[in-house]
Design a protein around this motif. Structure first.
Motif, PDB file in Angstrom:
ATOM      1  N   SER A  30       6.855  -0.279  50.778  1.00  0.00           N
ATOM      2  CA  SER A  30       5.978   0.125  49.682  1.00  0.00           C
ATOM      3  C   SER A  30       4.603   0.579  50.182  1.00  0.00           C
ATOM      4  O   SER A  30       3.784   1.043  49.382  1.00  0.00           O
ATOM      5  CB  SER A  30       5.800  -1.022  48.677  1.00  0.00           C
ATOM      6  N   ILE A  31       4.369   0.437  51.488  1.00  0.00           N
ATOM      7  CA  ILE A  31       3.126   0.968  52.066  1.00  0.00           C
ATOM      8  C   ILE A  31       3.347   2.462  52.270  1.00  0.00           C
ATOM      9  O   ILE A  31       3.891   2.888  53.283  1.00  0.00           O
ATOM     10  CB  ILE A  31       2.758   0.275  53.389  1.00  0.00           C
ATOM     11  N   ASN A  32       2.959   3.239  51.296  1.00  0.00           N
ATOM     12  CA  ASN A  32       3.274   4.656  51.355  1.00  0.00           C
ATOM     13  C   ASN A  32       2.030   5.525  51.333  1.00  0.00           C
ATOM     14  O   ASN A  32       2.095   6.715  51.036  1.00  0.00           O
ATOM     15  CB  ASN A  32       4.178   5.021  50.175  1.00  0.00           C
ATOM     16  N   ASN A  33       0.912   4.922  51.682  1.00  0.00           N
ATOM     17  CA  ASN A  33      -0.322   5.682  51.588  1.00  0.00           C
ATOM     18  C   ASN A  33      -1.287   5.258  52.687  1.00  0.00           C
ATOM     19  O   ASN A  33      -0.886   4.683  53.689  1.00  0.00           O
ATOM     20  CB  ASN A  33      -0.944   5.491  50.205  1.00  0.00           C
ATOM     21  N   ASN A  99      -2.559   1.138  50.906  1.00  0.00           N
ATOM     22  CA  ASN A  99      -2.413   1.800  49.605  1.00  0.00           C
ATOM     23  C   ASN A  99      -3.720   1.791  48.818  1.00  0.00           C
ATOM     24  O   ASN A  99      -3.771   1.373  47.664  1.00  0.00           O
ATOM     25  CB  ASN A  99      -1.298   1.145  48.794  1.00  0.00           C
ATOM     26  N   TYR A 100      -4.764   2.256  49.476  1.00  0.00           N
ATOM     27  CA  TYR A 100      -6.073   2.382  48.834  1.00  0.00           C
ATOM     28  C   TYR A 100      -6.539   1.065  48.204  1.00  0.00           C
ATOM     29  O   TYR A 100      -7.068   1.044  47.108  1.00  0.00           O
ATOM     30  CB  TYR A 100      -6.047   3.487  47.778  1.00  0.00           C
TER      31      TYR A 100
END
Length: 114
Positions: A30-33, A99-100
């Motif tokens: 889920s770390i996509n950013n 993710n920001y």
């Protein structure tokens, strides 16, 4: 959920180097950013230090450009911050995030003596 755990902080003399690591676990897919390092000195607000995108584009705060390098090892789910030419004003608790800012680690203390 994603867990981020920083390590590598410590006490170093001015001019020295440290390498921080941030190990991600849990639902790392889920770390996509952007992943990033921030820091917070005593009595000051948390500030951005460096960030890296999925495509390995990087950006840095002006105060650390040319001295710090952010990198990631996707296979190890680990984010790094190589810090060189450290100054006393770099003293702070360093945090990694993903993710920001959706996920944060607990921080690692970096102390630079004059």
């Amino acid at each position: 959920q994603v867990q981020l755990v920083e390590s590598g902080g410590g006490l170093v003399q001015a001019g020295g180097s440290l390498r921080l690591a941030c190990a991600a676990s849990g639902r790392t897919a889920s770390i996509n950013n952007v992943m990033a390092w921030s820091r917070q000195a005593p009595g000051k607000q948390r500030e951005f230090v460096a960030g890296i995108s999925r495509g390995d584009n990087t950006n840095y705060a002006d105060s650390v450009k040319g001295r710090f390098t952010i990198s990631r090892d996707a296979a190890k789910n680990t984010l790094y911050l190589q810090m060189t030419s450290l100054k006393p004003e770099d003293t702070a608790v360093y945090y990694c995030s993903a993710n920001y800012g959706m996920y944060w680690g607990q921080g690692t203390q970096v102390t630079v003596s004059a």
